[in-house]
Design a protein around this motif. Structure first.
Motif, mmCIF file in Angstrom:
data_model
loop_
_atom_site.group_PDB
_atom_site.id
_atom_site.type_symbol
_atom_site.label_atom_id
_atom_site.label_comp_id
_atom_site.label_asym_id
_atom_site.label_seq_id
_atom_site.Cartn_x
_atom_site.Cartn_y
_atom_site.Cartn_z
ATOM 1 N N PHE C 27 0.696 -1.072 0.219
ATOM 2 C CA PHE C 27 -0.001 -0.065 0.048
ATOM 3 C C PHE C 27 0.831 1.270 -0.132
ATOM 4 C CE2 PHE C 27 -2.747 -3.183 2.118
ATOM 5 C CZ PHE C 27 -3.924 -2.915 1.259
ATOM 6 N N PHE C 30 4.577 1.047 1.758
ATOM 7 C CA PHE C 30 4.456 -0.030 2.625
ATOM 8 C C PHE C 30 4.115 -1.349 2.166
ATOM 9 C CE2 PHE C 30 1.661 -1.948 6.259
ATOM 10 C CZ PHE C 30 2.855 -2.152 7.243
ATOM 11 N N VAL C 32 3.211 -4.933 2.752
ATOM 12 C CA VAL C 32 2.468 -5.618 3.527
ATOM 13 C C VAL C 32 2.766 -7.189 3.286
ATOM 14 C CG1 VAL C 32 0.044 -6.295 4.235
ATOM 15 C CG2 VAL C 32 0.492 -3.964 3.320
ATOM 16 N N PRO C 51 -0.258 -12.356 14.115
ATOM 17 C CA PRO C 51 -0.592 -11.285 14.896
ATOM 18 C C PRO C 51 -1.550 -10.318 13.972
ATOM 19 C CG PRO C 51 1.944 -11.393 14.629
ATOM 20 C CD PRO C 51 1.299 -12.662 14.051
ATOM 21 N N SER C 52 -1.859 -9.193 14.549
ATOM 22 C CA SER C 52 -2.812 -8.358 13.806
ATOM 23 C C SER C 52 -1.776 -7.447 13.111
ATOM 24 C CB SER C 52 -3.557 -7.500 14.823
ATOM 25 O OG SER C 52 -4.125 -6.418 14.211
ATOM 26 N N GLY C 53 -2.235 -7.121 11.785
ATOM 27 C CA GLY C 53 -1.438 -6.318 10.972
ATOM 28 C C GLY C 53 -0.245 -7.084 10.424
ATOM 29 N N SER C 54 -0.385 -8.537 10.119
ATOM 30 C CA SER C 54 0.655 -9.293 9.612
ATOM 31 C C SER C 54 0.392 -9.459 8.031
ATOM 32 C CB SER C 54 1.021 -10.697 10.440
ATOM 33 O OG SER C 54 -0.334 -11.258 10.223
ATOM 34 N N GLY C 55 -0.804 -8.976 7.954
ATOM 35 C CA GLY C 55 -1.143 -9.217 6.378
ATOM 36 C C GLY C 55 -2.169 -10.270 5.848
ATOM 37 N N LYS C 56 -2.736 -10.937 6.806
ATOM 38 C CA LYS C 56 -3.853 -12.024 6.669
ATOM 39 C C LYS C 56 -4.836 -11.543 5.739
ATOM 40 C CE LYS C 56 -4.469 -12.729 11.133
ATOM 41 N NZ LYS C 56 -3.850 -11.313 11.776
ATOM 42 N N SER C 57 -5.693 -10.441 6.192
ATOM 43 C CA SER C 57 -6.683 -10.213 5.500
ATOM 44 C C SER C 57 -6.242 -9.745 4.102
ATOM 45 C CB SER C 57 -7.458 -8.833 6.041
ATOM 46 O OG SER C 57 -7.999 -9.481 7.244
ATOM 47 N N THR C 58 -5.367 -9.076 4.092
ATOM 48 C CA THR C 58 -4.661 -8.537 2.751
ATOM 49 C C THR C 58 -4.572 -9.903 1.668
ATOM 50 O OG1 THR C 58 -3.474 -6.807 3.687
ATOM 51 C CG2 THR C 58 -2.815 -7.125 1.459
ATOM 52 N N GLU C 178 -11.680 -13.971 9.513
ATOM 53 C CA GLU C 178 -12.009 -13.612 10.929
ATOM 54 C C GLU C 178 -13.637 -13.539 11.050
ATOM 55 O OE1 GLU C 178 -9.629 -11.021 13.176
ATOM 56 O OE2 GLU C 178 -8.210 -11.250 11.750
ATOM 57 N N HIS C 210 -8.774 -16.568 14.811
ATOM 58 C CA HIS C 210 -8.047 -16.498 16.073
ATOM 59 C C HIS C 210 -8.555 -17.690 16.863
ATOM 60 C CE1 HIS C 210 -5.714 -12.896 15.304
ATOM 61 N NE2 HIS C 210 -6.842 -12.370 15.026
HETATM 62 N N1 LIG Z 1 -6.587 -0.281 2.111
HETATM 63 C C1 LIG Z 1 -5.218 -0.262 2.835
HETATM 64 N N2 LIG Z 1 -4.420 1.048 2.678
HETATM 65 C C2 LIG Z 1 -3.282 1.179 3.486
HETATM 66 N N3 LIG Z 1 -2.896 0.231 4.256
HETATM 67 C C3 LIG Z 1 -3.577 -0.991 4.407
HETATM 68 C C4 LIG Z 1 -4.727 -1.161 3.762
HETATM 69 N N4 LIG Z 1 -5.262 -2.403 3.964
HETATM 70 C C5 LIG Z 1 -4.548 -3.029 5.060
HETATM 71 N N5 LIG Z 1 -3.375 -2.212 5.297
HETATM 72 C C6 LIG Z 1 -2.075 -2.363 6.172
HETATM 73 O O1 LIG Z 1 -1.797 -3.485 5.929
HETATM 74 C C7 LIG Z 1 -1.314 -4.254 6.969
HETATM 75 C C8 LIG Z 1 -1.809 -5.622 7.076
HETATM 76 O O2 LIG Z 1 -3.278 -5.355 7.124
HETATM 77 P P1 LIG Z 1 -4.166 -6.675 7.213
HETATM 78 O O3 LIG Z 1 -5.590 -6.316 7.391
HETATM 79 O O4 LIG Z 1 -3.813 -7.544 6.013
HETATM 80 O O5 LIG Z 1 -3.855 -7.411 8.548
HETATM 81 P P2 LIG Z 1 -4.387 -8.662 9.559
HETATM 82 O O6 LIG Z 1 -3.312 -9.655 9.461
HETATM 83 O O7 LIG Z 1 -5.591 -9.024 8.603
HETATM 84 O O8 LIG Z 1 -4.715 -8.023 10.808
HETATM 85 P P3 LIG Z 1 -6.029 -8.251 11.869
HETATM 86 O O9 LIG Z 1 -5.563 -9.571 12.324
HETATM 87 O O10 LIG Z 1 -5.927 -7.079 12.647
HETATM 88 O O11 LIG Z 1 -7.158 -8.438 10.972
HETATM 89 C C9 LIG Z 1 -1.629 -3.476 8.165
HETATM 90 O O12 LIG Z 1 -0.331 -2.733 8.605
HETATM 91 C C10 LIG Z 1 -2.647 -2.372 7.578
HETATM 92 O O13 LIG Z 1 -2.416 -1.105 8.309
#
Ligand SMILES: Nc1ncnc2c1ncn2[C@@H]1O[C@H](COP(=O)(O)OP(=O)(O)OP(=O)(O)O)[C@@H](O)[C@H]1O
Ligand SMILES: [Mg+2]
Lengths: 254, 289, 256
Positions: C27, C30, C32, C51-58, C178, C210
């Motif tokens: 992004f 940054f 991810v 962990p949160s923010g590790s990029g799973k959703s992405t 999740e 989780h």
């Molecule tokens: N649309 C976006 N624009 C900019 N940064 C993003 C965007 N979506 C996610 N991020 C960043 O990408 C990183 C990974 O996000 P992601 O949602 O994949 O984490 P996650 O592993 O699913 O976390 P969680 O367990 O909290 O859901 C985070 O640091 C988030 O801030």
């Protein structure tokens, strides 16, 4: 039946000369009231429809990627929302009206502008209310969360399908209370068309009491309550519609 | 008017819409949202358009500017100033009457409540122009107080006509503000043996006074925009004078744009700072709660 | 369907149904996802934890082309997802997704939510769609709630409608991000049960979760992500008992 009503009001006018409901017993005056009411309703209905179309189209255009389009829509809204509607009407009819081409009238020899005063009133009032509607719909669209749209996308909806099946129905529900207010305001604003001699209800009533000064009180009373009734009917209808669209989970708490 | 969104579910089904209905602060927000140069630019364009577009039957640019300059002082002092005077008095009467009507809306007495409700509905839902016509034609041109006759000028009658819808809308602002004060305040004051009237005037109203100012100013701007309506009833103000001026200058069509454009512009110049100030106040109050 | 049938023919059941190779996603500046690879066979259930923010959703959103990628490749049944001239509709038909916030259409009843995509997107006949939708509602144990609006359903019920809604497109792969995170502990069970049944039916599932106990029970493979890379992966027993990487150990230590 009609005879009874007519003679009742004729008697009333004789006993109380200040309360001459002349239009309730003289067919010619009655026709003036009816035609005025008809013009008012026509003006209201056409303007309501046009202004809603302008609102939807404008809100859609505001989401356009083109900066120029967004700027044009924005300027339009700014202009119409921030100036008195009466001056807008005068400006449209007199200032812009002078540039419209003319055609030969039905009598075959007079020249008439292709847009009549009723036409200008419709244009001016629709754009006036439309400017508010753009904003109302846009904020409704903004209130639809991105994640809901994403869900639609992940189900294979195209952009257009998402708009018609999800975005618009939800935005409409959010917008309705504000839209309601604005359309009521629009109906009230149609009276200002008297400034360019559009023969709507107010115009007809004013001419009746100018012709028969004894009818002044009567005409005013009828005028006042007719508008209350018109606005009431619109408000009632919109409220019904709002209720029909109401779904549990959002909108007005029931 | 805030739409209350159902609290029963925790889903982010729909976000709170940002738009405030026209009778909240929508108008001020709009005025402020507009870039300051937008309307002057439009006005200049409108004044230049006839010169460019309509070659014959058109006065030259210099002539138009001369005419405008000649009339400008009169349009301002006899014209727009009159709009301002009317708006001041309308707001004054409308506010006082609206305050009491609003108190009537929350009165303990059911009959008072119903009558106030009906009054608000009637005057909120009828067109301003209809009210103006009715008031202008029914009010006498002079009032007798004791033995002396006090003349009521046309513009004063117009003020009364415009005050009615303003009153009804102010009443709604007052009612909304009063009802937004938590009922715990009432109970606390009652337990201290305040009378109802004392609670209202010494505790509740001072609290919601600040809350009423932004919507009140918003209505001032809306009502100022409605003052040109009085020209339809022959009261001298900006639009009336503009039309007279154009007549005096031979009714040349090329004058229409400059004159009406000027009218639009002057309203904008007047209302824009008010709108800015309203929003500043609102955000200041919102912060302090 | 104008989908590239040639690639589909070259894909056979013994090849991974979802194949992710060295995917990078940023992004702005940054990054991810910093080179993520995984292969998922048909019928497999894999859980992604981290962990949160590790990029799973992405990652999961990239599989569904809700996000684009900067490098690498993702193929589903041999078809590249991030291909400019990919038929998006064909992809959406193959991949269903369930979100953390359910994201039901609030103005449609449960049944209508399930029916909407097959009707409007696939243009299937109404009677057939309705029959299938009712079966799906039954399958997620929501009989009797067909005509309730999302606002009248509990979170867990809404989530099950959302699952049925995805299933209505008859996907080959289901993505769950999740899906129990927004639910209270009581209703979590209902939703997990539904997913478990789905997995037992042989649906290919990619879950971000989780719920460690659930992951352990249902998953064939567990992937652990941290800071945009896959730290390690393995069968649940091995993974939970003998995690080798210190980052995994630390994470499991916090969670368990
Ligand atoms: N649309 C976006 N624009 C900019 N940064 C993003 C965007 N979506 C996610 N991020 C960043 O990408 C990183 C990974 O996000 P992601 O949602 O994949 O984490 P996650 O592993 O699913 O976390 P969680 O367990 O909290 O859901 C985070 O640091 C988030 O801030
Ligand atoms: Mg996530």
């Amino acid at each position: 039946m009609i005879d009874i009503i007519q003679s009742f009001f004729r008697d009333l006018a004789e006993t109380y000369p200040k309360w001459n409901f002349i239009f309730f017993y003289e067919p010619a005056q009655w026709e003036r009231v009816v035609s005025g009411l008809y013009v008012t309703i026509k003006l209201s209905v056409v303007c309501v429809i046009l202004s809603v179309i302008i609102g939807i189209a404008g809100a859609w255009a505001q989401g356009s990627p083109s900066r120029i389009i967004r700027w044009v829509v924005q300027s339009y809204i700014q202009f119409f929302r921030n100036t008195p509607p009466l001056i807008q009407l005068l400006f449209f009819y007199f200032a812009l009206g002078q540039f419209t081409p003319t055609v030969t009238g039905p009598d075959g020899w007079t020249e008439q502008p292709i847009i009549s005063n009723v036409g200008w009133a419709i244009i001016s009032l629709s754009f006036f209310a439309g400017a508010f509607n753009v904003e109302i719909f846009r904020s409704g669209i903004e209130a639809v969360p991105n994640s809901t749209l994403e869900a639609a996308e992940s189900l294979g909806f195209t952009r257009a399908q998402t708009y018609t099946n999800v975005t618009f129905p939800l935005a409409l529900r959010v917008s309705l209370p504000a839209l309601n207010n604005n359309l009521i305001n629009l109906v009230k604003t149609t009276t200002q068309a008297i400034a360019i001699a559009v023969p709507e209800l107010l115009y007809e009533m004013v001419s009746i009491w100018n012709d028969y000064s004894s009818a002044q009180n009567a005409a005013m009373t009828v005028l006042f309550f007719t508008y209350i009734a018109l606005v009431g009917i619109l408000a009632f209808g919109m409220h019904k519609w709002e209720k029909r669209l109401l779904v549990p989970g959002f909108g007005k708490a029931s | 008017m805030a739409h209350s969104f159902n609290q029963r579910t925790d889903l982010p089904v729909i976000l709170e819409p940002k738009f405030k209905a026209p009778d909240a602060l929508g108008f001020s927000r709009w005025l402020v949202g507009m870039p300051p140069w937008a309307l002057p630019a439009v006005a200049v364009l409108m004044m230049l358009w006839p010169i460019a577009g309509h070659a014959q039957a058109v006065y030259s640019a210099e002539k138009i500017i001369d005419i405008m300059l000649k009339w400008l002082p009169l349009l301002l002092t006899k014209g727009f100033l009159m709009n301002v005077v009317i708006s001041f008095f309308t707001m004054l009467f409308g506010t006082i009457a609206g305050l009491f009507l609003g108190l009537g809306r929350v009165s303990e007495n059911g009959a008072v409540r119903s009558i106030s409700w009906l009054t608000v509905q009637l005057f909120r839902n009828s067109p301003w122009l209809v009210l103006l016509f009715i008031v202008m034609l029914t009010l006498p041109f002079e009032i007798r107080i004791g033995g002396t006759y006090i003349p009521v000028p046309d513009w004063m009658k117009a003020v009364f006509g415009l005050s009615l819808p303003v009153m009804a809308n102010i009443a709604e602002i007052v009612r909304g503000a009063i009802q937004s004060v938590p009922s715990a305040q009432w109970e606390a004051a009652q337990s201290l043996a305040f009378s109802r009237r004392q609670i209202m005037w010494q505790i509740i109203l001072p609290q919601c006074f600040k809350r009423m100012i932004p919507p009140w100013m918003n209505w001032y701007a809306i009502m100022t925009m409605a003052t040109p309506l009085v020209s339809l009833l022959g009261v001298t103000e900006l639009v009336t004078l503009s039309r007279q001026a154009m007549e005096a200058e031979g009714n040349n069509p090329s004058l229409l744009m400059p004159f009406f454009g000027f009218a639009l512009l002057i309203f904008f110049i007047y209302c824009y700072p008010i709108a800015r100030f309203t929003l500043r106040l609102e955000s200041k109050f919102a912060l302090k709660g | 369907m104008p989908a590239s049938t040639t690639t589909e023919q070259t894909w056979t059941q013994d090849q991974p149904i979802v194949s992710i190779k060295d995917v990078r996603k940023s992004f702005g500046t940054f990054e991810v996802l910093k080179g993520v690879s995984m292969d998922i066979m048909k019928g497999e259930v894999i859980c992604i934890i981290g962990p949160s923010g590790s990029g799973k959703s992405t990652l999961i959103r990239c599989i569904n082309a809700l996000n684009d990628i900067q490098a690498g490749s993702i193929t589903i049944e041999g078809q590249e997802v991030h291909d400019a001239d990919l038929d998006k509709l064909a992809l959406r038909k193959k991949v269903g997704m369930v979100f953390q916030q359910y994201n039901l259409f609030p103005h449609k009843t449960a049944l209508e939510n399930v029916m909407m995509a097959p009707l409007k997107v696939l243009k299937q006949p109404k009677e057939e769609v309705e029959k299938r939708a009712r079966t799906l509602i039954k399958k997620v144990r929501l009989e009797g709630k067909e005509n309730s609006y999302p606002g009248e359903l509990s979170g867990g019920q809404q989530q099950r409608v959302a699952i049925a809604r995805s299933l209505a497109m008859d996907p080959d792969v289901m993505l769950f991000d999740e899906v129990t995170a927004a639910l209270d502990p009581e209703t979590v069970k209902e939703v997990l049960l539904t997913i478990k049944e789905l997995a037992a039916d042989g649906m290919t599932c990619i879950l971000v979760t989780h719920e460690m106990a659930f992951a352990r029970e249902v998953a064939d493979q567990i992937y652990f992500t941290d800071k945009g890379v896959i730290v390690e992966h393995g069968a649940p027993d091995v993974f939970f008992e003998n995690a080798s990487d210190p980052r995994t150990k630390e994470f499991l230590g916090q969670i368990l």
